[in-house]
Design a protein around this motif. Structure first.
Motif, PDB file in Angstrom:
ATOM      1  N   CYS A 118       0.788  -1.223   0.009  1.00 48.69           N
ATOM      2  CA  CYS A 118      -0.103   0.178  -0.044  1.00 48.69           C
ATOM      3  C   CYS A 118       0.873   1.217  -0.071  1.00 48.69           C
ATOM      4  CB  CYS A 118      -0.832   0.094   1.105  1.00 48.69           C
ATOM      5  SG  CYS A 118      -2.186   1.145   1.309  1.00 48.69           S
ATOM      6  N   THR A 119       0.673   2.166   0.900  1.00 43.08           N
ATOM      7  CA  THR A 119       1.484   3.423   0.862  1.00 43.08           C
ATOM      8  C   THR A 119       2.933   3.056   1.549  1.00 43.08           C
ATOM      9  OG1 THR A 119       0.345   3.817   3.069  1.00 43.08           O
ATOM     10  CG2 THR A 119      -0.590   5.038   1.170  1.00 43.08           C
ATOM     11  N   GLY A 120       3.154   2.303   1.817  1.00 45.65           N
ATOM     12  CA  GLY A 120       4.608   1.965   2.010  1.00 45.65           C
ATOM     13  C   GLY A 120       5.613   2.130   1.098  1.00 45.65           C
ATOM     14  N   SER A 121       4.920   2.356  -0.206  1.00 47.40           N
ATOM     15  CA  SER A 121       5.658   2.569  -1.477  1.00 47.40           C
ATOM     16  C   SER A 121       6.218   4.141  -1.357  1.00 47.40           C
ATOM     17  CB  SER A 121       4.836   2.444  -2.764  1.00 47.40           C
ATOM     18  OG  SER A 121       3.539   3.470  -2.358  1.00 47.40           O
ATOM     19  N   TYR A 122       5.657   5.042  -0.486  1.00 46.39           N
ATOM     20  CA  TYR A 122       6.350   6.074  -0.352  1.00 46.39           C
ATOM     21  C   TYR A 122       7.988   5.953   0.054  1.00 46.39           C
ATOM     22  CZ  TYR A 122       2.369   9.188  -0.980  1.00 46.39           C
ATOM     23  OH  TYR A 122       1.219   9.912  -1.473  1.00 46.39           O
ATOM     24  N   PHE A 123       8.066   5.134   0.995  1.00 46.46           N
ATOM     25  CA  PHE A 123       9.308   4.933   1.398  1.00 46.46           C
ATOM     26  C   PHE A 123      10.415   4.557   0.211  1.00 46.46           C
ATOM     27  CE2 PHE A 123       7.122   4.864   5.502  1.00 46.46           C
ATOM     28  CZ  PHE A 123       8.142   5.232   6.499  1.00 46.46           C
ATOM     29  N   HIS A 138      -1.492   2.674  -2.843  1.00 47.45           N
ATOM     30  CA  HIS A 138      -3.171   2.766  -2.511  1.00 47.45           C
ATOM     31  C   HIS A 138      -3.795   3.873  -3.639  1.00 47.45           C
ATOM     32  CE1 HIS A 138      -6.838   3.840  -0.770  1.00 47.45           C
ATOM     33  NE2 HIS A 138      -6.941   2.820   0.205  1.00 47.45           N
ATOM     34  N   TRP A 139      -4.976   3.523  -4.347  1.00 46.65           N
ATOM     35  CA  TRP A 139      -5.399   4.221  -5.385  1.00 46.65           C
ATOM     36  C   TRP A 139      -5.463   5.729  -4.836  1.00 46.65           C
ATOM     37  CZ3 TRP A 139     -10.048   6.776  -3.969  1.00 46.65           C
ATOM     38  CH2 TRP A 139     -10.561   6.228  -3.103  1.00 46.65           C
ATOM     39  N   GLN A 140      -5.709   5.871  -3.821  1.00 47.87           N
ATOM     40  CA  GLN A 140      -5.739   7.338  -3.136  1.00 47.87           C
ATOM     41  C   GLN A 140      -4.461   8.262  -3.234  1.00 47.87           C
ATOM     42  OE1 GLN A 140      -7.914   6.866   0.678  1.00 47.87           O
ATOM     43  NE2 GLN A 140      -9.378   8.144  -0.060  1.00 47.87           N
ATOM     44  N   ALA A 141      -3.438   7.388  -3.087  1.00 47.47           N
ATOM     45  CA  ALA A 141      -1.880   8.184  -3.269  1.00 47.47           C
ATOM     46  C   ALA A 141      -1.566   8.358  -4.500  1.00 47.47           C
ATOM     47  CB  ALA A 141      -1.115   7.158  -2.303  1.00 47.47           C
ATOM     48  N   VAL A 142      -1.948   7.777  -5.612  1.00 45.50           N
ATOM     49  CA  VAL A 142      -1.418   7.690  -6.804  1.00 45.50           C
ATOM     50  C   VAL A 142      -1.364   9.039  -7.223  1.00 45.50           C
ATOM     51  CG1 VAL A 142      -1.776   6.978  -9.151  1.00 45.50           C
ATOM     52  CG2 VAL A 142      -2.220   5.433  -7.389  1.00 45.50           C
ATOM     53  N   ASP A 143      -2.176  10.095  -7.530  1.00 45.47           N
ATOM     54  CA  ASP A 143      -2.090  11.319  -8.058  1.00 45.47           C
ATOM     55  C   ASP A 143      -0.953  12.031  -7.160  1.00 45.47           C
ATOM     56  OD1 ASP A 143      -4.015  10.903  -9.736  1.00 45.47           O
ATOM     57  OD2 ASP A 143      -5.537  11.876  -8.613  1.00 45.47           O
ATOM     58  N   GLY A 171      -3.572  -0.974  -2.574  1.00 46.33           N
ATOM     59  CA  GLY A 171      -4.129  -0.339  -1.428  1.00 46.33           C
ATOM     60  C   GLY A 171      -4.787  -1.310  -0.469  1.00 46.33           C
ATOM     61  N   ALA A 172      -4.455  -0.946   0.833  1.00 49.38           N
ATOM     62  CA  ALA A 172      -4.995  -1.675   1.744  1.00 49.38           C
ATOM     63  C   ALA A 172      -4.979  -3.052   1.788  1.00 49.38           C
ATOM     64  CB  ALA A 172      -6.760  -1.112   2.065  1.00 49.38           C
ATOM     65  N   PHE A 173      -6.192  -3.802   1.877  1.00 53.39           N
ATOM     66  CA  PHE A 173      -6.064  -5.265   1.977  1.00 53.39           C
ATOM     67  C   PHE A 173      -5.849  -5.953   0.801  1.00 53.39           C
ATOM     68  CE2 PHE A 173      -8.463  -4.181   5.909  1.00 53.39           C
ATOM     69  CZ  PHE A 173      -7.661  -5.055   6.907  1.00 53.39           C
ATOM     70  N   SER A 174      -6.031  -5.241  -0.548  1.00 55.51           N
ATOM     71  CA  SER A 174      -5.599  -5.686  -1.859  1.00 55.51           C
ATOM     72  C   SER A 174      -4.016  -5.904  -2.035  1.00 55.51           C
ATOM     73  CB  SER A 174      -5.792  -4.590  -3.040  1.00 55.51           C
ATOM     74  OG  SER A 174      -5.002  -3.660  -3.025  1.00 55.51           O
TER      75      SER A 174
END
Length: 332
Positions: A118-123, A138-143, A171-174
């Motif tokens: 998920c948003t661990g991709s920022y690291f 996560h789809w909310q973080a993509v933009d 994202g999340a549980f996916s």
């Protein structure tokens, strides 16, 4: 044996840190029961303190700190660092975890594989190890990630990516599909099937697009493009052309496309389609109107074109989307 180091920090999402422990140790249990050797050695690692109190009613007792695991050539051992999802604003979390970003970068440079959920991709993105690669989040973080890291090919519809020693999950549980993918990669397809059954995880390595909610891509300061977006959002029910939009903002079609893409990372036509499909999704969720009827209401005149665009944007057909998310169907 493959050493899996799960990064723990105070803003980590509890389930994203705990689920890998359950699934990876559960894989070992299945292997041992079958008379085989366990594959994974799982340890929790944090920057300084072994006892990490989360920004949640929980804490983790970590076996290792960064000082215990300095970056060095892994030699005969195989190691992978797993970065779970975060909860909060990235700027704030980055300020607190710059040492973690550097630790990840240095480990990658000596051959350690790195995975994010998920948003661990920022690291991973901040560490520079995704540059020129494909990743998901996560789809909310993509933009936001596309604006911050333009040199990364960020595919918000993807559930799993595997590129040059880096892995990312959706994202999340996916993102549990990433764990299934790693189990299959290191233990084989049959064990992956057993784990998916044991933890009742639906196997879907294709798309998370149908989860996303389109929110306008308006985090920019180009007033002309904002005006064009406003016109599209107010008139999506019509058969809007790019020429019409360009005329409304007194700009040539070519210049509008260039500025629109620069500001939003999509073309005006793609934006029109996203707005129309988001409106269609809401109608599918909230009403039992026929698909043909709502197709006309969101500005399409051909059922095949509508279905093709809907599936391209969401990953599923209109009827499949209705079956998954229709509120009226669930209330029957």
């Amino acid at each position: 044996m493959i050493k899996i180091y799960i990064l723990i920090y105070e803003d980590v999402v509890l389930s994203a840190a705990a689920a890998p422990v359950d699934i990876l140790t559960g894989t070992n249990d299945i292997l041992v029961t079958a008379g085989k050797s366990p594959v994974f050695k799982v340890e929790l690692v944090s920057e300084k303190s072994r006892n990490v109190l989360l920004n949640a009613p929980a804490q983790f007792d970590c076996q290792r700190t960064f000082a215990d695991l300095p970056p060095k050539s892994s030699g005969h051992e195989t190691a992978l660092i797993l970065v779970p999802a975060m909860s909060g604003e990235w700027e704030t979390i980055l300020d607190k975890n710059r040492a973690a970003v550097d630790w990840i970068r240095q480990h990658y440079l000596v051959g350690t594989e790195i995975a994010s959920m998920c948003t661990g991709s920022y690291f991973l993105a901040e560490a520079g190890i995704l540059t020129g690669k494909t990743c998901t989040s996560h789809w909310q973080a993509v933009d936001d990630m596309r604006l911050r890291y333009p040199d990364i090919d960020i595919q918000g519809d993807f559930v799993v990516t595997d590129h040059g020693g880096t892995y990312t999950g959706g994202g999340a549980f996916s993102s549990l599909n990433l764990l299934l993918y790693l189990v299959e990669k290191f233990c084989g397809h049959e064990i992956g099937i057993e784990i998916s059954k044991k933890f009742s995880i639906h196997r879907d390595h294709i798309s998370q697009a149908h989860f996303s909610v389109f929110r306008g891509l308006n985090q920019h300061k180009d007033s002309v493009v904002l005006k064009a977006q406003s016109y599209i959002e107010s008139n999506y029910h019509d058969d809007i052309s790019v020429e019409q939009v360009a005329a409304k903002v007194n700009m040539s079609k070519r210049n509008l496309i260039r500025r629109f893409k620069q500001a939003t990372q999509c073309t005006p036509l793609e934006y029109v389609q996203k707005v129309k499909i988001e409106a269609a999704k809401k109608r599918l969720e909230q009403t039992q109107d026929s698909i043909q009827s709502l197709m006309y209401d969101v500005g399409y005149n051909d059922i095949k074109t509508f279905r093709d665009i809907f599936k391209r944007v969401t990953g599923v057909t209109p009827q499949m989307y209705r079956n998954k998310y229709s509120r009226s169907l669930k209330l029957r």
